[in-house]
Design a protein around this motif. Sequence first.
Motif, short mmCIF file in Angstrom:
data_model
loop_
_atom_site.label_atom_id
_atom_site.label_comp_id
_atom_site.label_asym_id
_atom_site.label_seq_id
_atom_site.Cartn_x
_atom_site.Cartn_y
_atom_site.Cartn_z
N ALA A 67 42.08 45.36 83.22
CA ALA A 67 42.83 46.76 83.14
C ALA A 67 41.96 47.37 81.98
N LEU A 68 41.54 46.83 80.48
CA LEU A 68 41.25 46.95 79.58
C LEU A 68 40.01 47.14 79.38
N LEU A 69 39.29 46.85 80.55
CA LEU A 69 37.62 46.81 80.39
C LEU A 69 36.53 47.55 79.69
N ASP A 70 37.11 49.03 80.14
CA ASP A 70 36.27 50.14 79.55
C ASP A 70 36.51 50.51 77.86
N LYS A 71 37.75 50.36 77.43
CA LYS A 71 38.15 49.97 76.12
C LYS A 71 37.09 49.40 75.55
N THR A 72 37.16 48.17 75.64
CA THR A 72 36.52 47.19 75.24
C THR A 72 35.35 47.27 74.79
N LEU A 73 34.82 47.48 76.05
CA LEU A 73 33.60 47.84 75.84
C LEU A 73 32.56 49.64 75.19
N ALA A 74 34.46 49.94 75.49
CA ALA A 74 34.16 51.02 73.79
C ALA A 74 33.73 50.68 72.59
N ASN A 75 34.72 49.23 71.94
CA ASN A 75 34.37 49.06 71.04
C ASN A 75 33.35 48.28 70.21
N MET A 76 32.83 47.66 71.73
CA MET A 76 31.07 47.26 71.79
C MET A 76 30.36 48.50 71.30
N GLN A 77 30.48 49.34 71.48
CA GLN A 77 29.63 50.29 71.17
C GLN A 77 29.93 51.10 69.70
N GLU A 78 30.52 50.32 69.17
CA GLU A 78 31.47 51.09 68.15
C GLU A 78 30.89 50.24 67.35
N VAL A 79 30.79 48.85 68.04
CA VAL A 79 30.16 47.35 66.40
C VAL A 79 28.38 48.07 66.71
N ALA A 80 27.64 47.91 67.75
CA ALA A 80 26.40 48.47 67.52
C ALA A 80 26.18 49.19 67.17
N ALA A 81 27.45 50.60 67.50
CA ALA A 81 26.44 51.99 66.05
C ALA A 81 26.40 51.69 65.25
N ARG A 82 26.65 50.66 64.26
CA ARG A 82 27.25 50.31 62.47
C ARG A 82 25.82 48.94 62.35
N GLY A 83 24.95 48.96 63.83
CA GLY A 83 24.55 47.63 63.77
C GLY A 83 24.58 46.15 64.18
N GLY A 84 25.55 46.13 64.26
CA GLY A 84 26.59 44.91 64.50
C GLY A 84 25.77 44.45 65.58
N LYS A 85 25.91 43.17 66.21
CA LYS A 85 25.62 41.90 67.34
C LYS A 85 26.33 41.62 67.55
#
Length: 607
Positions: free
Chosen positions: A522-540
């Motif tokens: 049930a938390l997948l969408d939120k976790t993927l949003a966190n992934m976007q936050e990381v990617a937006a800051r150049g994180g791999k």
Amino acid sequence: MCGIIGAVANTEVTPLLLEGLQRLSYRGYDSAGVATITATGIARSRAEGKLQNLINKVANDPLPGHIGIGHTRWATHGGPTENNAHPHASDKVAVVHNGIIENYQELREELAARQVRFESETDTEVIVHLITHYINQGMTPVEASRKTLARLHGAFSLGIIFKGEENLLCAARQGTPLAIGHGKDAMYIASDALALAPLTNQICYLSDGDFAVLHSSSAEIFDASGNKVERPIRTSAVSAAMVGKGEYRHFMLKEIHEQPEVLGDTINALMHPGTGAVYLPEMQIDFAKINRLVIAACGTAYIAGMVAKYWFEKFSGLSVEIDIASEWRYRSAPVEKNAAMLVISQSGETLDTLEALRLAKKSGYASLGIINVPESTMAREADAVIFTKAGPEIGVASTKAFTTQLATLAALALHAAQVRGTITAETQRALTAHLREIPALMAEALHAEEAIKTIAYDIHTARDILYLGRGTMYPIAMEGALKLKEISYIHAEGYAAGELKHGPIALIDEDVPIILLAPPDALLDKTLANMQEVAARGGKVLLISDAAGVARARDTAAWTITMPACDPFVAPLLYSLPIQMLAYHIAVLKGTDVDQPRNLAKAVTVE
Ligand code: G6P
């Protein structure tokens, strides 16, 4: 914290001591030593580093004798040098010691005032000099040992031999375990029955405060008040066979691959063979009558307890408090009525967990242990025990013990839910069925190993790695970070993904890989949003998810690992595998000692 062994026999004992030490290496491996009594006095050999160094040394310069003691060390007081290695000795006595003498400083000062010269930085050496002092005053070796013991504070077990006494081995236990083995015309002592398995299966365990006087054909035991007591001799079920690595390069890799099988064994033992439902007929804790479950454990076992909190609270409505054993035992937590204490431990010997169990029992808690080693102290002391069926785990970094703990906790949470009436029979059946699928899913997940090796190559040079997850994946993120730290020495942190923006996000740049555990819950969408936050800051990002999750994130993630689809309930079990394999392959690339990483030990019997 260390392993000790001793023998008084009618044959040469050094080869027996060295084999015993091999079996005790899981307790520490930074130096080792043996001492024997010969016609001329005390013979001793010690070596810095792995046990093999001592074995080589003894091969070149053998130690004769029918009585001896041995030690494998995990340094507490004083670095891992030959000088600090046990046995410690004077011209009259040699001692091996597991534990800590808390008042050693005071005793050391007292002895130094009597012109005693210390050769090591250890706490143990005060024992040697005190016994020697009392012998010099005219006491017998036994009297001198007892007088010394009365002066020691702390938790310890000891083996003591004396010049001129070729048939006398003294032993004592105060807080850390000690087994006595009854052989044919031989008596043995050891930190556990496993060390004695090739020599005898007739084992008795000393109780706290016991002092034992052993001759090759007799054993007398005295309790803390000095009364002669009998301790039951049991036939140990521990196998004499040394566990081997088989076709695997390391025990850790073998143990990772054993998981489908040992999970099958563990889960089957918790299920009714007919109905397939969770079945714990011998459970002495009535979960319907308790209001609160307190879980205490250390290391990886503590992380298993963190996952269990999510399960117990979700399915059984039982409020769960989880704490690190070394914190819980000292923080004066209010004792609640109708609460039970659950301890989780692979070894059943971790001192902080054991003391938390003892404190809980003293405070009136019903106690339950989830333990892997059947003959361990916790297994003997907890009111009720469920044994995980991981089999011997040799690699210091826990893998199969962890996932068998998780499976047992999952079944226990369902059992609690059942007796508390918080889930329907249908839901319980469905969840149990998911648990039963785990061995097959794990076998499939192991196929990801080749892909993981490639990713390990890409990230093994990182200095810091962050692991993120939500819900039950948060503790698994912590476990991923712990595994990596333990065996590769790369700094890693496991964080709740939602917490990223409250601090760790500041660490992110292209050199800090982020490992995101994101099963389709049930938390997948939120976790993927966190992934976007990381990617937006150049994180791999390395995303670990199933095929559907991976498909949604393929463009953003730098790497992906695809797990078989599973129910979110059992995801913590399945997602433990990729993080174990990743840590293992990174450590191999870094060239570390995977099975015996620096500074660590498998069972920690000191505070
Ligand atoms: C040590 C080991 C860990 C283990 C912890 C608790 O730190 O290196 O792998 O998780 O002790 O051990 P236990 O035997 O109580 O599970």
